[in-house]
Design an enzyme around this catalytic site. Sequence first.
Site, PDB file in Angstrom:
ATOM      1  N   TYR A  54      39.334 -34.640   2.926  1.00  0.00           N
ATOM      2  CA  TYR A  54      38.646 -33.402   2.540  1.00  0.00           C
ATOM      3  C   TYR A  54      39.351 -32.773   1.344  1.00  0.00           C
ATOM      4  CZ  TYR A  54      36.077 -29.048   3.536  1.00  0.00           C
ATOM      5  OH  TYR A  54      35.261 -27.956   3.486  1.00  0.00           O
ATOM      6  N   HIS A  64      26.034 -27.251  -3.931  1.00  0.00           N
ATOM      7  CA  HIS A  64      27.130 -28.201  -3.806  1.00  0.00           C
ATOM      8  C   HIS A  64      26.916 -29.044  -2.552  1.00  0.00           C
ATOM      9  CE1 HIS A  64      31.597 -29.051  -2.944  1.00  0.00           C
ATOM     10  NE2 HIS A  64      31.172 -29.910  -3.833  1.00  0.00           N
ATOM     11  N   CYS A  95      32.595 -22.324   1.536  1.00  0.00           N
ATOM     12  CA  CYS A  95      33.041 -23.681   1.864  1.00  0.00           C
ATOM     13  C   CYS A  95      33.947 -24.247   0.782  1.00  0.00           C
ATOM     14  CB  CYS A  95      31.844 -24.600   2.068  1.00  0.00           C
ATOM     15  SG  CYS A  95      30.903 -24.149   3.516  1.00  0.00           S
ATOM     16  N   HIS A  96      33.488 -24.237  -0.449  1.00  0.00           N
ATOM     17  CA  HIS A  96      34.252 -24.889  -1.501  1.00  0.00           C
ATOM     18  C   HIS A  96      34.391 -24.016  -2.733  1.00  0.00           C
ATOM     19  CE1 HIS A  96      32.315 -27.973   1.034  1.00  0.00           C
ATOM     20  NE2 HIS A  96      33.559 -28.335   1.169  1.00  0.00           N
ATOM     21  N   GLY A  97      34.101 -22.718  -2.574  1.00  0.00           N
ATOM     22  CA  GLY A  97      34.434 -21.758  -3.622  1.00  0.00           C
ATOM     23  C   GLY A  97      33.490 -21.685  -4.811  1.00  0.00           C
TER      24      GLY A  97
END
Lengths: 427, 202
Positions: A295, B147, B166-168
């Site tokens: 991840y 994304h 989640c991933h910015g």
Amino acid sequence: MQGTSEYTPRTGIERWIDKRMPLPRLMYDSFVSYPIPRNLNYAYAFGGILSVMLISQILTGVVLAMHYAANSEIAFTSVEHIMRDVNYGWLLRYLHMNGSSMFFLAVYVHIFRGLYYGSYKSPREIQWLLGVVLFLLMMATAFMGYVLPWGQMSFWAATVITNLFSAIPLVGDAIRTWLWGGFSVGDPTLNRFFSLHYLLPFMIAGVVILHVWAFHVTGQTNPTGVEPKSRRDVVPFTPHATMKDAVALVAFFLVFAWFVFYMPNYLGHPDNYVEANPLVTPPHIVPEWYFLPFYAILRAIPSKLGGVIALGLSVVVLFLVPWLDTSKVLSAAYRPLYRIFFWVFVVVCIGLGYIGAMPPEGGYIIAGQLLTAYYFIHFFIILPLLGFIETPKPRPASITEAVLGRPDEPGEPATPAGATAMPERRG
Amino acid sequence: MSYTYPTTVPESASDPDPSDPHYQPSRRDFFVIATGAFAAVGAVAFVWPFVDQMNPDASALALASIEVDVSAMEPGQSITVVWRGKPVFIRYRTDEEIAAAKDTQLSELKDPVARNDNLEAGAPATDENRAAAGHEAFLVMVGICTHLGCVPLGEAGDYNGWFCPCHGSVYDTAGRIRHGPAPENLLVPPLTFADDTTIKIG
């Protein structure tokens, strides 16, 4: 499994079976008389531990499936039903869910053992490739199993992972819709994941048979990396490996039981006890601990397709290891430079795991990118280069010499009675 | 054509020998190859039902459009509705938010395309092309990060637009991606105003 068989049927029934379907002979030659190097250490016990974990997961999984309902309306409730109403349901579920963590713990030790002792080198490449296939199947099985309780983490893990496929140019969206069976993760997705989660462990069992078959053809590696040369270098599988594996298994089960009985939810995530809600993403979503390094690699690349490619490559690179490592010396014990880089690599992998658990901001992003870069540098630059610049230490002439600390004298008594076919007599 | 072994069993001594350098393929060779090829095509064709069964079924495809009453909304308020199983954000934007979106140059955008299903594919991502036609205070978007599909949080992030936890990924007050890993602006679904206070999506 070629060469001389040590099996002698003693009773009439055994002789009758042996002429028709020599399964007892196969089992005897594979797990009783099979010669193993006499110097195997406890790092070599994890193959056996993994076999037991696979059986344990299949057993607990089959009985859990008797109480679980793969329907998005009631899946979450049915898991709570298992926890509260089903007799010993809490135990079976905790064994199954912590069992997956223990399975990955064992497989990581097993893989790093292989990397340390050069288990992937000629002539064991196919065995290594089968091992990487097993690892991929394990990852797919664990991921789909994690979706089944239909909690928030289940739902959003399924969403994020299936969305990885949408990064594929042109056909990505069609593949994602096909995986979902709809326009978002939903009931059809849950149903197919359950079906595949039940199927894949049996495929794993099939590939495990090929994996074990391969090492019975080539023989095991051992901590010296020197192949067995005489009868004194080997001992029979039973009792030596059987008993040593059993001792390791008991120790391993102590850790397993500690998690199951004292901290069964420590490795999980509280958000997964909240039912799936397609309208709210939990503020901080992370995968289970065993996927964290991958991840971190996904998040290190600031581009969707790039991140997915890096993630895929980080696993696929394992397939290439037998050809990326240019050194002919198997064991890191005799490779002074590789030995250092190996432990650096272990630390980098643990570091990636830590970064994977942290939020994607500030210094964590940069640290993740540096560690990701090193991960690939290790495989694509350090491994190929070391074979050329490293001077290996002198290796012992034989396993026995390494064990006794002095040259092997053929006059000494051979290994205990029952020691078997010399390796050079096998295919 | 030359064979090292016969593909068919000769019926009599007078049958041609395939190992003969002057051997000509017979009618029977043709049948064998044609039958094998037909069987292979049939076997491959039979894979399709097993693949296609995983695609969205008739009940999933039969999803209707929805109508949303926005008469009770005040500037600065947002609601989330469900369309095709996905969250759709409806935001009644404040004047400051509209002004901030309009002041943004196209060259500052990571994705300069409007991603608006109501416009032609290549339309530029100006604020006019993002907001609901004729109702520039209303911004209607599928609330799924481009994304990896998380639901972004509203009134958050560096541009006070949306922020994906989640991933910015960071989106501005017109739902346009400004930085982070997401490749595209949030999607504007097909929509019309049925009347001044009712939005029809789909």
